[in-house]
Scaffold this motif. Structure first.
Motif, PDB file in Angstrom:
ATOM      1  N   ARG A  98     -38.659  -0.208   9.837  1.00 35.12           N
ATOM      2  CA  ARG A  98     -39.917  -0.891  10.567  1.00 35.12           C
ATOM      3  C   ARG A  98     -41.029  -0.348  10.789  1.00 35.12           C
ATOM      4  O   ARG A  98     -42.306  -1.216  10.379  1.00 35.12           O
ATOM      5  CB  ARG A  98     -39.145  -1.141  11.971  1.00 35.12           C
ATOM      6  N   PRO A  99     -41.531   0.755  11.043  1.00 35.33           N
ATOM      7  CA  PRO A  99     -42.939   1.325  11.035  1.00 35.33           C
ATOM      8  C   PRO A  99     -43.531   1.265   9.813  1.00 35.33           C
ATOM      9  O   PRO A  99     -44.709   1.021   9.760  1.00 35.33           O
ATOM     10  CB  PRO A  99     -42.656   2.663  11.646  1.00 35.33           C
ATOM     11  N   ILE A 100     -42.618   1.539   8.836  1.00 36.27           N
ATOM     12  CA  ILE A 100     -43.381   1.484   7.474  1.00 36.27           C
ATOM     13  C   ILE A 100     -43.812   0.140   7.167  1.00 36.27           C
ATOM     14  O   ILE A 100     -45.082  -0.077   6.801  1.00 36.27           O
ATOM     15  CB  ILE A 100     -42.279   2.081   6.162  1.00 36.27           C
ATOM     16  N   CYS A 101     -42.818  -1.063   7.165  1.00 39.72           N
ATOM     17  CA  CYS A 101     -43.090  -2.310   6.678  1.00 39.72           C
ATOM     18  C   CYS A 101     -44.044  -3.091   7.780  1.00 39.72           C
ATOM     19  O   CYS A 101     -44.914  -3.773   7.106  1.00 39.72           O
ATOM     20  CB  CYS A 101     -41.594  -2.868   6.662  1.00 39.72           C
ATOM     21  N   LEU A 102     -43.861  -2.816   9.064  1.00 38.83           N
ATOM     22  CA  LEU A 102     -44.646  -3.656   9.961  1.00 38.83           C
ATOM     23  C   LEU A 102     -46.078  -2.972  10.097  1.00 38.83           C
ATOM     24  O   LEU A 102     -46.830  -3.470  10.664  1.00 38.83           O
ATOM     25  CB  LEU A 102     -44.017  -3.789  11.295  1.00 38.83           C
ATOM     26  N   GLY A 103     -46.207  -1.837   9.495  1.00 43.45           N
ATOM     27  CA  GLY A 103     -47.570  -1.260   9.588  1.00 43.45           C
ATOM     28  C   GLY A 103     -48.523  -1.632   8.569  1.00 43.45           C
ATOM     29  O   GLY A 103     -49.427  -1.214   8.592  1.00 43.45           O
ATOM     30  N   LEU A 104     -48.208  -2.606   7.708  1.00 42.97           N
ATOM     31  CA  LEU A 104     -48.661  -3.259   6.601  1.00 42.97           C
ATOM     32  C   LEU A 104     -49.529  -4.370   7.099  1.00 42.97           C
ATOM     33  O   LEU A 104     -48.954  -5.213   7.681  1.00 42.97           O
ATOM     34  CB  LEU A 104     -47.957  -3.259   5.346  1.00 42.97           C
ATOM     35  N   PRO A 105     -50.705  -4.601   6.924  1.00 37.43           N
ATOM     36  CA  PRO A 105     -51.386  -5.659   7.385  1.00 37.43           C
ATOM     37  C   PRO A 105     -50.665  -7.190   7.321  1.00 37.43           C
ATOM     38  O   PRO A 105     -50.233  -7.469   6.141  1.00 37.43           O
ATOM     39  CB  PRO A 105     -52.854  -5.944   6.437  1.00 37.43           C
ATOM     40  N   SER A 150     -47.798  -8.120   7.728  1.00 35.11           N
ATOM     41  CA  SER A 150     -46.333  -8.373   7.576  1.00 35.11           C
ATOM     42  C   SER A 150     -45.463  -8.683   8.691  1.00 35.11           C
ATOM     43  O   SER A 150     -45.806  -8.513   9.906  1.00 35.11           O
ATOM     44  CB  SER A 150     -45.803  -6.939   6.704  1.00 35.11           C
ATOM     45  N   TYR A 151     -44.284  -9.250   8.318  1.00 36.22           N
ATOM     46  CA  TYR A 151     -43.454  -9.572   9.601  1.00 36.22           C
ATOM     47  C   TYR A 151     -41.830  -9.346   9.228  1.00 36.22           C
ATOM     48  O   TYR A 151     -41.583  -9.256   7.917  1.00 36.22           O
ATOM     49  CB  TYR A 151     -43.593 -10.878   9.895  1.00 36.22           C
ATOM     50  N   GLU A 152     -40.947  -9.225  10.130  1.00 36.18           N
ATOM     51  CA  GLU A 152     -39.644  -9.037   9.481  1.00 36.18           C
ATOM     52  C   GLU A 152     -38.780 -10.261   9.980  1.00 36.18           C
ATOM     53  O   GLU A 152     -39.243 -11.086  10.741  1.00 36.18           O
ATOM     54  CB  GLU A 152     -39.388  -7.846  10.639  1.00 36.18           C
ATOM     55  N   GLU A 153     -37.907 -10.465   9.305  1.00 35.16           N
ATOM     56  CA  GLU A 153     -37.084 -11.792   9.577  1.00 35.16           C
ATOM     57  C   GLU A 153     -35.551 -11.620   8.976  1.00 35.16           C
ATOM     58  O   GLU A 153     -35.539 -10.733   7.915  1.00 35.16           O
ATOM     59  CB  GLU A 153     -37.520 -12.815   8.928  1.00 35.16           C
ATOM     60  N   PRO A 154     -34.590 -12.136   9.735  1.00 32.89           N
ATOM     61  CA  PRO A 154     -33.144 -12.201   8.937  1.00 32.89           C
ATOM     62  C   PRO A 154     -33.194 -12.519   7.565  1.00 32.89           C
ATOM     63  O   PRO A 154     -33.939 -13.757   7.323  1.00 32.89           O
ATOM     64  CB  PRO A 154     -32.269 -12.811   9.831  1.00 32.89           C
ATOM     65  N   ALA A 155     -32.547 -11.903   6.809  1.00 32.75           N
ATOM     66  CA  ALA A 155     -32.143 -12.503   5.327  1.00 32.75           C
ATOM     67  C   ALA A 155     -30.879 -13.206   5.257  1.00 32.75           C
ATOM     68  O   ALA A 155     -30.414 -13.199   6.168  1.00 32.75           O
ATOM     69  CB  ALA A 155     -32.451 -11.426   4.195  1.00 32.75           C
ATOM     70  N   TRP A 156     -30.640 -13.573   4.107  1.00 34.15           N
ATOM     71  CA  TRP A 156     -29.333 -14.150   3.977  1.00 34.15           C
ATOM     72  C   TRP A 156     -28.166 -13.317   4.319  1.00 34.15           C
ATOM     73  O   TRP A 156     -27.221 -13.603   4.661  1.00 34.15           O
ATOM     74  CB  TRP A 156     -29.183 -14.802   2.331  1.00 34.15           C
ATOM     75  N   VAL A 157     -28.536 -11.976   3.972  1.00 38.04           N
ATOM     76  CA  VAL A 157     -27.680 -11.073   4.683  1.00 38.04           C
ATOM     77  C   VAL A 157     -28.703  -9.829   4.798  1.00 38.04           C
ATOM     78  O   VAL A 157     -29.426  -9.613   4.016  1.00 38.04           O
ATOM     79  CB  VAL A 157     -26.545 -10.405   3.650  1.00 38.04           C
ATOM     80  N   GLY A 158     -28.488  -9.107   5.626  1.00 35.33           N
ATOM     81  CA  GLY A 158     -29.576  -7.893   6.143  1.00 35.33           C
ATOM     82  C   GLY A 158     -30.757  -8.501   6.708  1.00 35.33           C
ATOM     83  O   GLY A 158     -31.010  -9.408   7.321  1.00 35.33           O
ATOM     84  N   THR A 159     -31.953  -7.659   6.351  1.00 40.73           N
ATOM     85  CA  THR A 159     -33.208  -7.919   7.114  1.00 40.73           C
ATOM     86  C   THR A 159     -34.180  -7.675   5.932  1.00 40.73           C
ATOM     87  O   THR A 159     -33.932  -6.867   4.974  1.00 40.73           O
ATOM     88  CB  THR A 159     -33.340  -6.685   8.143  1.00 40.73           C
ATOM     89  N   ARG A 160     -35.157  -8.669   5.981  1.00 40.59           N
ATOM     90  CA  ARG A 160     -36.393  -8.209   4.921  1.00 40.59           C
ATOM     91  C   ARG A 160     -37.724  -8.448   5.818  1.00 40.59           C
ATOM     92  O   ARG A 160     -37.806  -8.977   6.758  1.00 40.59           O
ATOM     93  CB  ARG A 160     -36.191  -9.512   3.853  1.00 40.59           C
ATOM     94  N   TRP A 161     -38.695  -7.787   4.903  1.00 41.68           N
ATOM     95  CA  TRP A 161     -40.015  -7.766   5.627  1.00 41.68           C
ATOM     96  C   TRP A 161     -40.906  -8.393   4.445  1.00 41.68           C
ATOM     97  O   TRP A 161     -40.648  -8.325   3.201  1.00 41.68           O
ATOM     98  CB  TRP A 161     -40.485  -6.444   5.532  1.00 41.68           C
ATOM     99  N   ARG A 162     -41.857  -9.471   4.920  1.00 42.02           N
ATOM    100  CA  ARG A 162     -42.489 -10.089   4.004  1.00 42.02           C
ATOM    101  C   ARG A 162     -44.011 -10.376   4.389  1.00 42.02           C
ATOM    102  O   ARG A 162     -44.475  -9.850   5.607  1.00 42.02           O
ATOM    103  CB  ARG A 162     -42.058 -11.741   4.162  1.00 42.02           C
ATOM    104  N   ILE A 163     -44.856 -10.656   3.370  1.00 36.77           N
ATOM    105  CA  ILE A 163     -46.100 -10.929   3.390  1.00 36.77           C
ATOM    106  C   ILE A 163     -46.435 -12.262   2.821  1.00 36.77           C
ATOM    107  O   ILE A 163     -45.796 -12.625   1.653  1.00 36.77           O
ATOM    108  CB  ILE A 163     -47.123  -9.817   2.669  1.00 36.77           C
ATOM    109  N   ARG A 164     -46.933 -13.118   3.677  1.00 32.48           N
ATOM    110  CA  ARG A 164     -46.761 -14.473   3.596  1.00 32.48           C
ATOM    111  C   ARG A 164     -45.283 -14.997   3.297  1.00 32.48           C
ATOM    112  O   ARG A 164     -44.380 -14.961   4.014  1.00 32.48           O
ATOM    113  CB  ARG A 164     -47.660 -14.985   2.401  1.00 32.48           C
ATOM    114  N   PRO A 199     -28.640   0.716  12.408  1.00 27.56           N
ATOM    115  CA  PRO A 199     -29.827   0.717  13.302  1.00 27.56           C
ATOM    116  C   PRO A 199     -30.648   1.920  12.951  1.00 27.56           C
ATOM    117  O   PRO A 199     -31.958   1.819  12.981  1.00 27.56           O
ATOM    118  CB  PRO A 199     -29.156   0.870  14.690  1.00 27.56           C
ATOM    119  N   GLU A 200     -30.253   3.281  12.251  1.00 26.66           N
ATOM    120  CA  GLU A 200     -30.968   4.153  12.171  1.00 26.66           C
ATOM    121  C   GLU A 200     -32.078   4.066  10.967  1.00 26.66           C
ATOM    122  O   GLU A 200     -33.044   4.239  10.816  1.00 26.66           O
ATOM    123  CB  GLU A 200     -30.417   5.496  11.944  1.00 26.66           C
ATOM    124  N   VAL A 201     -31.325   2.983  10.056  1.00 28.82           N
ATOM    125  CA  VAL A 201     -32.088   2.710   8.702  1.00 28.82           C
ATOM    126  C   VAL A 201     -33.482   1.636   9.149  1.00 28.82           C
ATOM    127  O   VAL A 201     -34.488   1.943   8.644  1.00 28.82           O
ATOM    128  CB  VAL A 201     -31.293   2.198   7.778  1.00 28.82           C
TER     129      VAL A 201
END
Length: 135
Positions: free
Chosen positions: A16-23, A25-39, A9-11
């Motif tokens: 989150r603020p780094i990735c979600l601060g980008l215009p 961008s959004y977060e979603e579960p990946a096949w394993v772990g978490t990913r942030w995407r644009i489009r 959780p600390e990671v």
């Protein structure tokens, strides 16, 4: 084998603020772990791997790994610098790094901002405040 919610959780709290601060961008579960995407393009992907399950980096305990896009000339320099960087073999433009207690979060911010700008439409990338060259 790791589970989708395996990232400490600390990671996630740092990423989150780094990735979600980008215009747009959004977060979603990946096949394993978490990913942030644009489009539909993945800007960053974080996951924990168990020993024997990491192909590009040798780990002897569960280890948190972050992958992202980077220009090939930057990849070569970062990989040559050694830990925490490594080069996954599945894409020429993806760089990986081990996330641990020594992670430089300012550097992560710069690297993920660059990853976003490589993948985002030019209109969105132009909205990002990027660090300029050192004086």
């Amino acid at each position: 084998m790791t589970e989708p919610g395996d990232v400490p959780p600390e990671v996630l709290h740092r990423l989150r603020p780094i990735c979600l601060g980008l215009p747009e961008s959004y977060e979603e579960p990946a096949w394993v772990g978490t990913r942030w995407r644009i489009r539909k393009r993945t800007v960053a992907h974080v996951r924990t791997v168990d020993p024997g399950h990491a192909r590009a980096v040798d780990v002897d305990r569960p280890t948190c790994l972050l992958t992202f896009r980077s220009p090939p000339d930057e990849i070569a320099g970062l990989v040559a610098s050694g830990h925490p960087f490594y080069k996954p073999d599945w894409s020429p433009t993806v760089l990986g790094m081990v996330v641990d207690d020594d992670t430089d979060w300012d550097e992560v911010t710069e690297l993920l901002t660059e990853s976003y700008c490589l993948l985002a439409p030019k209109r969105l990338a132009a909205l990002v405040d990027r660090p300029g060259p050192a004086s």
